[in-house]
Every structure is written in C-alpha cells, then in structure tokens.
Design an enzyme around this catalytic site. Structure first.
Site, mmCIF file in Angstrom:
data_model
loop_
_atom_site.group_PDB
_atom_site.id
_atom_site.type_symbol
_atom_site.label_atom_id
_atom_site.label_comp_id
_atom_site.label_asym_id
_atom_site.label_seq_id
_atom_site.Cartn_x
_atom_site.Cartn_y
_atom_site.Cartn_z
ATOM 1 N N ASP A 194 0.864 -1.191 0.001
ATOM 2 C CA ASP A 194 -0.024 -0.015 0.033
ATOM 3 C C ASP A 194 0.887 1.196 0.026
ATOM 4 O O ASP A 194 2.004 0.997 0.113
ATOM 5 C CB ASP A 194 -1.017 0.031 1.247
ATOM 6 C CG ASP A 194 -0.235 0.055 2.604
ATOM 7 O OD1 ASP A 194 1.097 0.205 2.633
ATOM 8 O OD2 ASP A 194 -0.670 -0.099 3.298
ATOM 9 N N ASP A 225 -7.871 -7.260 0.166
ATOM 10 C CA ASP A 225 -7.138 -7.459 1.375
ATOM 11 C C ASP A 225 -7.764 -7.029 2.756
ATOM 12 O O ASP A 225 -8.481 -6.237 2.442
ATOM 13 C CB ASP A 225 -5.678 -6.502 1.170
ATOM 14 C CG ASP A 225 -6.217 -5.322 1.690
ATOM 15 O OD1 ASP A 225 -6.676 -4.378 0.922
ATOM 16 O OD2 ASP A 225 -5.643 -4.635 2.850
#
Lengths: 376, 376
Positions: free
Chosen positions: A92, A271
């Site tokens: 991320d 996720d």
C-alpha cells in the site's frame, strides 16, 4: 499481459481472471493476506505457500519504512528476499496508516507530515517519496499515494481531498515513469478511486482513475465504518466506470460476505486484516460458519475445526484443543486460528472462481453467504 | 524391553541406548521439549515431528490438571489425543510447579495443599492423587510425587524432605500397582532421587530409588541455582549408584554444555524450558554458538540462522529478518527461534549419540561445548 479475463459470469458482474507478475501467475478473484511489517502475523511463509496457497501477500509501506527501514530492505535486495517470499507482493502507499496510526499529522498539497507511532520521530511523505520508497521495497504491485477520508466525511472535504488525490496521482505516475525498478523485475502502479460515499464524487474519481491508464485500479476509502449497503453501492458504481479489462482491487475489505458480494459487483482483489487479527482473538472463519472458539460450548468438542476444508490442521487439532490454547493465551492457538482463517479466505476465492466458471456463482453465493456467516 | 544399551562410550560414562514405549521407539541420549500446558510454546506438533524430529515431549501435570482439567483430557481419550501427538509423552508429577508457582502451600506427610496460580482455588495433591491424575493424562512415562528442595537448603531440611519423598515413592508405587492404564497402553513410573547437594543424602537417595526397581530413574532437585560443578558432582555420584541397565533422567537441565557434560556422566534423558523460553526472548542456540538476535550487529546479516543445521528455516529466513521480527515483537520471530532452538537441541542429542557410537564422544564434547557455548 498483466491481466486476462478467462470467464465472465452470466448472472452477476463477477469475473474469473488471471494476473501475471514477475513473481508468478495467479487466478482472480484473490484475497491477499496482510503482512504488515513483512510477516503475516503468526504464520510461516511456508504455511502461506503450502497450506493456504496464497499467491500474493500485502506489505504496509508505513510499517516497513519505519522498521526495518529502507536501508535494510535495500541491502537485502528488496522485500521478497528480506522476508523469504518468492511469490507476488503488493504494497500500500502508507497513506492509510499515516492517517490512522500517526497521532500528529499535517496534510497539504505537497504531502503529509507525521510522527512515527513507534518513537515519535517526524517524517514527511509526498507522492514522489512514497513512489521512491515503494521502488526500494520492491513490491510487484505498488499503490498511488492518496488521502483516505474517514466516515462520515463532509461533502466539501471529500471533494477537495479527492481532487488532491487525483493531482497526487499525476505526480505518482510521473515519478514512476522517471524511475526504474531496483531489483530487475517490473513494478505496476495502481491508482485509487476516492470520493467517500458521494455518488457524483465516486463517478468523477472513477473516470479520472480510469483515464490514468494503469494496468489495474483500486477503490479506497471504503470499509471505514459505513454501512455495507453504502459500500456495495459505491463499489457497483465505480465498477461500472473502471475498465473491464483491468483488475479491480477493493482495499481493506472485508468479511466473507463482503468479499462475495463485491465479487458479484466486479471486484477481483481484496485485502483485510480481519482473518489474521480476529484469529488472534479466537474468531474462526470456517466453511460452516463463524466460531468464537473461546465459548465454553467448544470445550469438549473433539471434532476438527473445519471439516469442509481439506487442511492438515484437521489431522492434528480439535476445537476443544484450540479452545484450550486460546483460553490460555498460548501462541499456538493464534497460530492454528490464523492458518485456518487465511486458508478459508483463500479457499473461498478459489471456490468462487470455480462457480463463476461453472455459471453457478449467483446461487452459490446466496447459499454460501448464509452458510459461512452464521454463528456456530 | 523398555530400555536397551546399544553402546557404552570408552572415554566417558556416556551410553547410546534405545527406549521403547507404546508410542514408539527412540534413541538416547534424548532431550524432551517442554509442552507445559499441552503445547510446546510457539511450535506446531507437525514441526516437532518433521523439523526437530522430537520423539517425546513433556507435559506438566500441574498445568494440565488446572487447565483444561482432567475431565476434558479424559473425554478426549488422554493427552496424546487431546493435543494431536502420536509419539511418546512424559509428565512430571506437578510437585515442582506446586512449589515454584503456587504462592500459598502447605506440605505435610499426607501431601501438599496449594492454591492455583490462575484463580486462587484450593487443591490438595497426594502421591496417590498425583498417580491418579497421571493415569488420566495418560503419559507413557509418569513421575513419582516428590518434594523438590530449593537451593540453598539446610541439611536437616534436605534430609527430612528426602526421606518423605522416599516414603511418598512407596505410596506412588503401590497406587500404580493398584490401578490400570485408562487408554490401553502402558505407563511407566520413574522415581526421583533427591538430597540437595549433600553427597551422603544423594548416595542414600540413589540407593533407595534404585531399590524401587522401576524401569527408569530420575534425578531431581538440581539445576535450581547451584553452581554447575555441584550439579555435575551430584550427577556423577548418583549415576554411580543407579543401575546401568536403566535410563537416567536429569530433570530440568539445561544449557547445551550441561547436557553434554551430563551425558558424559551417564545421563540419558533431559528436559528444560531454556530452548523454548529463551527463543521467545530472542536467544538462539546454534551449532556455531549463541546468538542474541536483538543485537544491532545482526540487522544486516543476510545469512541463515544456522548453516550447520540442515533445517528448512534456512531456505526462508535470515538473521536480519529474524532480528527485525523479534525487535518488533512479531510472533513469527518467536516461532522461528523456537524451531531453531528445539531443532538444535535434538540435533545435539543425535550428534552426541553418533559420537558415542563412533568412540569419539570425549574429544567431540570438548570441542562442541566450546563451539556451541560461545557468544556470537
């Protein structure tokens, strides 16, 4: 080719696809276990490979940047080598953690100033620096630097934030184009749709993100406290705009139900910390439903955790044993529960894909949502 | 036959033997990993089998009696089935924990009154009740109920305590003879030599214990704070009295050095929390020496933990990665360190046995003690 659709569902917008990175090819829909600081908590890398068969895991840029730090990761030859993971990794942008973990922060057009939640040290992330950081970490898929708005969020704040996220995307794309991967394999940038729960903003954002022409696209700022129906509405809307021939990644989602509903809307990648975090609290996700293993009712249940799963745990452990372990705060309890939950999440994705290919996804989803969300 | 000597060392009193229980045959000298509450902390049963190749583990009667309790263990069909362990198990008598963990206790001829360290509830252990408890737990080897004296200990207290332990042994032997195994396989009682660090008491105790005619014998009350030289002196003395044709188990010992020195004196079996407990604090025992993985010097050491060990960990993890994990209190750090330490301890026993058989044990021991005890 980065992404290929192998099958479109008839009754829903679900797709069965294949993603290829320089660390392997894997099928979608996919769930990516969260390996925050370079470890999917309580689970060995070999277990992720051999028990759960996870083809891709997620790393958190914010955590890895603070510890072990970029210097160590670069000396190791990138995150894959540092943690001993030969398959794909997505990182991320660090944005979400900056907003949620770092007490003091200041956002302006240039970037975000924040203090480490570990030692209070001051740091400054910009779209450019975050791309550089992700070059050093070396994930196969890297995320654009965005502002993730909280829920609820005023319309005007959401609009301005989204527009800044779009401008930041331009800077991310430019920086990625100007720099090279450090470890000899390709890195793919995914931009992120924002816009809170406002339809016009989400539509606008999806258009801008689609125009960026990246190989895959993400939806951020959902699963931050809004009702599931709002999440689904936004997901559906955004999927109607994002290109069909590219994978769609819904960030930070969610329960097994959330996953199946979003697959039906056209999402391909997920996720979430839920399967790992809840495992450590004794919540087991199984093919038969949800188990709070701390409950007294399991203390003399000598059946395997999940007979619907073909998993080695069933050859060794029973509900009564895992209840005993969790009850006594034994690490092995968290270890077993984590393998169970991650294996179940990955199984759910493989099973969903089979049903999409077989043309039975819609009915299966209705049944499976009821089955795996019931409290046992 | 329970125990068979296959080889006596030439240069020392070390022996290479074989022990057979209804759960398998294994070679001695052997180290038994401690599975306090039915789990070797941080390690999966399958890892104990396949990575460390541990043929026998230890369970603590005190802990198992309190949690999950005898009712659950009996319903499961014994501890093996409850925890999913198909190989051998030894349980201690609970005495040591009663003395060390339980705040309030009262010892008299009849038995020991104590309060649970978990909830303060009152309990009473007698030689008879502890035999019954161990019948229910169902270990292959069970220990007599003794009083483990602290160090230092007044001579008179040590003498009286030892004499009571001997009287208790008679009651244990009687109770075992009066009762049957609950799960269809044999259970073997080991008596325990006491006597603190007093030679005459240890000699006397060893004679009494030898006379009991059990299939194996144990030495307790050592490694409780006395200097290593005192431990070795007592061990040597006791081994000179205990029958040669039966295995000798030195309880609660110790460092790799302690193990090798005691093997040379004629000890065959060991247990200790050190490899597991220290693993959780970041101390690694390796074939090359002892590593405090928290030290900064390991932060960019990208070599495997222990290249002298043929272990799968080396295919995945480096010192730098494990340092990162331990530094961040990640469970995986404790998991990896535990596999390393337990695998090393079991390797050390197998290697010692090879050297005994080859007639090279003495020289090898001198070299190996230096090598594996050095701080890296």
């Amino acid at each position: 080719m980065f992404y290929k659709i192998e099958h479109n569902d008839i009754g829903t917008s679900a797709r069965a696809g294949v993603i290829t990175t320089d660390h392997g090819t894997f099928e979608t829909p996919i769930f990516m276990p969260v390996g925050t600081a370079g470890t999917v908590k309580a689970m060995h890398q070999r277990e992720l490979e051999q028990e759960a068969d996870a083809p891709i895991i997620l790393g958190n840029t914010y955590h890895l940047y603070l510890r072990p730090g970029l210097n160590i990761i670069e000396q190791a030859g990138g995150l894959h080598k540092f943690i001993g993971w030969k398959r794909s990794i997505l990182t991320d942008s660090g944005g979400f953690q900056v907003y949620s973990l770092s007490g003091i922060r200041k956002i302006n057009e240039e970037g975000v100033k924040f203090k480490s939640h570990i030692d209070g040290s001051a740091h400054f992330f910009t779209p450019e620096s975050v791309m550089d950081i992700q070059r050093t970490i070396g994930a196969d898929i890297v995320m654009a630097f965005d502002e993730c708005t909280p829920y609820p969020c005023e319309y005007e704040y959401a609009r301005k934030s989204m527009e800044m996220t779009h401008r930041w995307l331009g800077r991310c794309v430019t920086r990625m184009a100007e720099t090279e991967p450090k470890y000899g394999y390709q890195q793919h940038l995914f931009p992120i749709v924002q816009g809170s729960v406002y339809k016009d903003l989400r539509l606008k954002s999806a258009e801008v993100i689609a125009e960026a022409g990246c190989v895959g696209n993400a939806i951020g700022g959902l699963s931050v406290g809004e009702p599931a129906e709002e999440m689904y509405a936004m997901s559906e809307l955004v999927c109607s705009v994002l290109p069909k021939d590219k994978p769609r990644y819904l960030m930070g989602v969610g329960t097994p139900e959330n996953l199946l509903e979003n697959i039906a809307l056209g999402i391909d990648m997920f996720d979430c910390v839920m399967p790992t975090r809840n495992a450590r609290n004794g919540m087991l996700f199984t093919t038969q439903g949800i188990i709070n293993i701390r409950n007294k009712k399991w203390e003399n249940d000598f059946t395997p955790l999940d007979q619907g799963l073909d998993i080695y745990l069933n050859d060794y452990y029973t509900k009564a044993y895992v209840r005993h372990l969790v009850h006594n705060n034994e690490m092995l309890g968290a270890q077993i529960a984590t393998i169970q939950n991650i294996s179940f999440y990955l199984w759910l994705m493989r099973e969903a894909r089979k049903q999409i290919v077989a043309g039975t996804f819609r009915e299966w989803k209705e049944r499976m949502v009821k089955q795996c969300m019931q409290r046992l």
